[in-house]
Motif scaffolding. Structure first.
Motif, PDB file in Angstrom:
ATOM      1  N   MET A   1      92.422  79.038  26.348  1.00 13.41           N
ATOM      2  CA  MET A   1      91.954  77.693  26.045  1.00 13.41           C
ATOM      3  C   MET A   1      91.317  77.599  24.656  1.00 13.41           C
ATOM      4  SD  MET A   1      92.987  75.743  28.080  1.00 13.41           S
ATOM      5  CE  MET A   1      92.696  74.409  29.125  1.00 13.41           C
ATOM      6  N   ASP A   2      91.228  78.704  23.948  1.00 13.89           N
ATOM      7  CA  ASP A   2      90.639  78.687  22.610  1.00 13.89           C
ATOM      8  C   ASP A   2      91.505  77.942  21.613  1.00 13.89           C
ATOM      9  OD1 ASP A   2      88.454  80.098  23.450  1.00 13.89           O
ATOM     10  OD2 ASP A   2      89.271  82.046  22.866  1.00 13.89           O
ATOM     11  N   ASN A   3      92.810  77.836  21.907  1.00 12.29           N
ATOM     12  CA  ASN A   3      93.711  77.154  20.971  1.00 12.29           C
ATOM     13  C   ASN A   3      93.865  75.669  21.285  1.00 12.29           C
ATOM     14  OD1 ASN A   3      95.071  77.741  23.319  1.00 12.29           O
ATOM     15  ND2 ASN A   3      96.986  78.248  22.316  1.00 12.29           N
ATOM     16  N   VAL A   4      93.133  75.140  22.274  1.00 11.49           N
ATOM     17  CA  VAL A   4      93.145  73.705  22.565  1.00 11.49           C
ATOM     18  C   VAL A   4      92.022  73.069  21.755  1.00 11.49           C
ATOM     19  CG1 VAL A   4      92.839  71.945  24.335  1.00 11.49           C
ATOM     20  CG2 VAL A   4      94.114  74.021  24.861  1.00 11.49           C
ATOM     21  N   LYS A   5      92.392  72.093  20.928  1.00  9.86           N
ATOM     22  CA  LYS A   5      91.419  71.448  20.041  1.00  9.86           C
ATOM     23  C   LYS A   5      91.498  69.938  20.169  1.00  9.86           C
ATOM     24  CE  LYS A   5      90.014  75.221  18.014  1.00  9.86           C
ATOM     25  NZ  LYS A   5      88.721  75.764  18.310  1.00  9.86           N
ATOM     26  N   GLN A   6      90.385  69.296  19.864  1.00  7.99           N
ATOM     27  CA  GLN A   6      90.314  67.840  19.791  1.00  7.99           C
ATOM     28  C   GLN A   6      90.319  67.485  18.310  1.00  7.99           C
ATOM     29  OE1 GLN A   6      87.149  66.212  22.130  1.00  7.99           O
ATOM     30  NE2 GLN A   6      87.297  64.195  21.198  1.00  7.99           N
TER      31      GLN A   6
ATOM     32  N   ILE B   1      94.021  65.439  21.794  1.00 10.20           N
ATOM     33  CA  ILE B   1      93.731  66.787  22.259  1.00 10.20           C
ATOM     34  C   ILE B   1      95.080  67.480  22.397  1.00 10.20           C
ATOM     35  CG2 ILE B   1      93.643  66.041  24.672  1.00 10.20           C
ATOM     36  CD1 ILE B   1      91.568  68.274  25.134  1.00 10.20           C
ATOM     37  N   CYS B   2      95.161  68.706  21.915  1.00 10.21           N
ATOM     38  CA  CYS B   2      96.449  69.398  21.912  1.00 10.21           C
ATOM     39  C   CYS B   2      96.245  70.904  21.845  1.00 10.21           C
ATOM     40  CB  CYS B   2      97.296  68.945  20.730  1.00 10.21           C
ATOM     41  SG  CYS B   2      96.523  69.229  19.131  1.00 10.21           S
ATOM     42  N   GLU B   3      97.322  71.601  22.154  1.00 11.39           N
ATOM     43  CA  GLU B   3      97.350  73.050  22.019  1.00 11.39           C
ATOM     44  C   GLU B   3      97.924  73.364  20.640  1.00 11.39           C
ATOM     45  OE1 GLU B   3      99.406  76.914  24.159  1.00 11.39           O
ATOM     46  OE2 GLU B   3      99.673  74.921  25.022  1.00 11.39           O
ATOM     47  N   ILE B   4      97.157  74.047  19.814  1.00 10.28           N
ATOM     48  CA  ILE B   4      97.598  74.358  18.459  1.00 10.28           C
ATOM     49  C   ILE B   4      98.271  75.730  18.471  1.00 10.28           C
ATOM     50  CG2 ILE B   4      96.860  74.786  16.091  1.00 10.28           C
ATOM     51  CD1 ILE B   4      94.743  72.655  16.513  1.00 10.28           C
ATOM     52  N   LEU B   5      99.527  75.746  18.040  1.00 11.14           N
ATOM     53  CA  LEU B   5     100.305  76.977  18.034  1.00 11.14           C
ATOM     54  C   LEU B   5     100.284  77.655  16.672  1.00 11.14           C
ATOM     55  CD1 LEU B   5     103.322  75.685  20.100  1.00 11.14           C
ATOM     56  CD2 LEU B   5     101.362  76.980  20.904  1.00 11.14           C
ATOM     57  N   ASP B   6     100.251  76.864  15.604  1.00 12.87           N
ATOM     58  CA  ASP B   6     100.265  77.434  14.255  1.00 12.87           C
ATOM     59  C   ASP B   6      99.509  76.510  13.319  1.00 12.87           C
ATOM     60  OD1 ASP B   6     100.907  79.243  12.242  1.00 12.87           O
ATOM     61  OD2 ASP B   6     102.784  78.212  11.752  1.00 12.87           O
ATOM     62  N   TRP B   7      98.506  77.052  12.632  1.00  9.22           N
ATOM     63  CA  TRP B   7      97.723  76.272  11.680  1.00  9.22           C
ATOM     64  C   TRP B   7      98.450  76.178  10.346  1.00  9.22           C
ATOM     65  CZ3 TRP B   7      93.476  73.536  12.826  1.00  9.22           C
ATOM     66  CH2 TRP B   7      92.801  73.834  14.006  1.00  9.22           C
ATOM     67  N   ALA B   8      98.147  75.154   9.603  1.00  8.20           N
ATOM     68  CA  ALA B   8      98.714  74.987   8.257  1.00  8.20           C
ATOM     69  C   ALA B   8      98.113  76.040   7.332  1.00  8.20           C
ATOM     70  CB  ALA B   8      98.397  73.591   7.735  1.00  8.20           C
ATOM     71  N   ASP B   9      98.898  76.450   6.366  1.00 11.38           N
ATOM     72  CA  ASP B   9      98.393  77.373   5.349  1.00 11.38           C
ATOM     73  C   ASP B   9      98.697  76.810   3.962  1.00 11.38           C
ATOM     74  OD1 ASP B   9     101.101  77.819   5.049  1.00 11.38           O
ATOM     75  OD2 ASP B   9     101.082  79.796   5.954  1.00 11.38           O
ATOM     76  N   GLU B  10      98.536  77.635   2.929  1.00 11.57           N
ATOM     77  CA  GLU B  10      98.734  77.141   1.567  1.00 11.57           C
ATOM     78  C   GLU B  10     100.165  76.685   1.309  1.00 11.57           C
ATOM     79  OE1 GLU B  10      97.266  80.405   1.921  1.00 11.57           O
ATOM     80  OE2 GLU B  10      95.330  79.407   2.023  1.00 11.57           O
ATOM     81  N   GLN B  11     101.144  77.351   1.944  1.00  9.49           N
ATOM     82  CA  GLN B  11     102.540  77.001   1.725  1.00  9.49           C
ATOM     83  C   GLN B  11     103.001  75.828   2.591  1.00  9.49           C
ATOM     84  OE1 GLN B  11     101.800  80.351   2.458  1.00  9.49           O
ATOM     85  NE2 GLN B  11     101.792  81.015   0.317  1.00  9.49           N
ATOM     86  N   GLU B  12     102.451  75.720   3.774  1.00 15.40           N
ATOM     87  CA  GLU B  12     102.896  74.689   4.715  1.00 15.40           C
ATOM     88  C   GLU B  12     101.747  73.732   4.999  1.00 15.40           C
ATOM     89  OE1 GLU B  12     105.700  75.052   7.271  1.00 15.40           O
ATOM     90  OE2 GLU B  12     106.656  76.768   6.351  1.00 15.40           O
ATOM     91  N   GLY B  13     102.016  72.437   4.977  1.00 12.31           N
ATOM     92  CA  GLY B  13     100.987  71.436   5.226  1.00 12.31           C
ATOM     93  C   GLY B  13     101.046  70.847   6.614  1.00 12.31           C
TER      94      GLY B  13
END
Length: 140
Positions: free
Chosen positions: A1-6, A16-28
């Motif tokens: 549940m640590d990857n579920v964010k509001q 509210i959603c489950e985040i699978l991959d955060w954005a980085d410098e190359q991808e927005g």
């Protein structure tokens, strides 16, 4: 549940959603799934606030469906409250049910509500000569 964010978006929506991959410098873009919008409704007469979740995008529910969200549209992020997490879990579970399972669940719920209403009607019939006053603090 640590990857579920509001998330609070620039449009004012809260999701509210489950985040699978955060954005980085190359991808927005953030890759998410099981995205639900949080709606709130104030009941001024009773002093309550009600919350419900509904799918953020039509037909974009389930573990196999992924959505990308541009990081520039996210104003804030936070850890959801336990109450919202409980509702979120139920929404995700219900979105993954087959149509038959969902129909059975709804049918069982309707049966329980009918039984509850029948018990209430039986109780009212038993006390039909009693005048009921509003409020829970009764003085006898």
């Amino acid at each position: 549940m640590d990857n579920v964010k509001q998330l609070k978006l620039t449009t004012g929506e809260e999701i509210i959603c489950e985040i699978l991959d955060w954005a980085d410098e190359q991808e927005g873009d953030i890759v998410v799934r099981n995205v639900y919008m949080i709606n709130s409704k104030d009941d001024d007469m009773r002093g309550y606030r009600y919350y419900n979740l509904k799918p953020w995008m039509t037909l974009q529910e389930g573990d196999e469906t992924f959505v990308t969200l541009n990081i520039m549209h996210v104003v804030a992020q936070g850890k959801p409250d336990l109450k919202i997490l409980g509702q979120y879990d139920q929404a995700v579970i219900n979105s993954n049910l087959s149509e038959e399972e969902l129909n059975k669940k709804v049918s069982d719920y309707i049966t329980r509500m009918k039984d509850k209403l029948q018990k209430q009607a039986d109780l009212e019939e038993e006390f039909e000569n009693v005048v009921w006053f509003p409020g829970s603090d009764k003085l006898h």
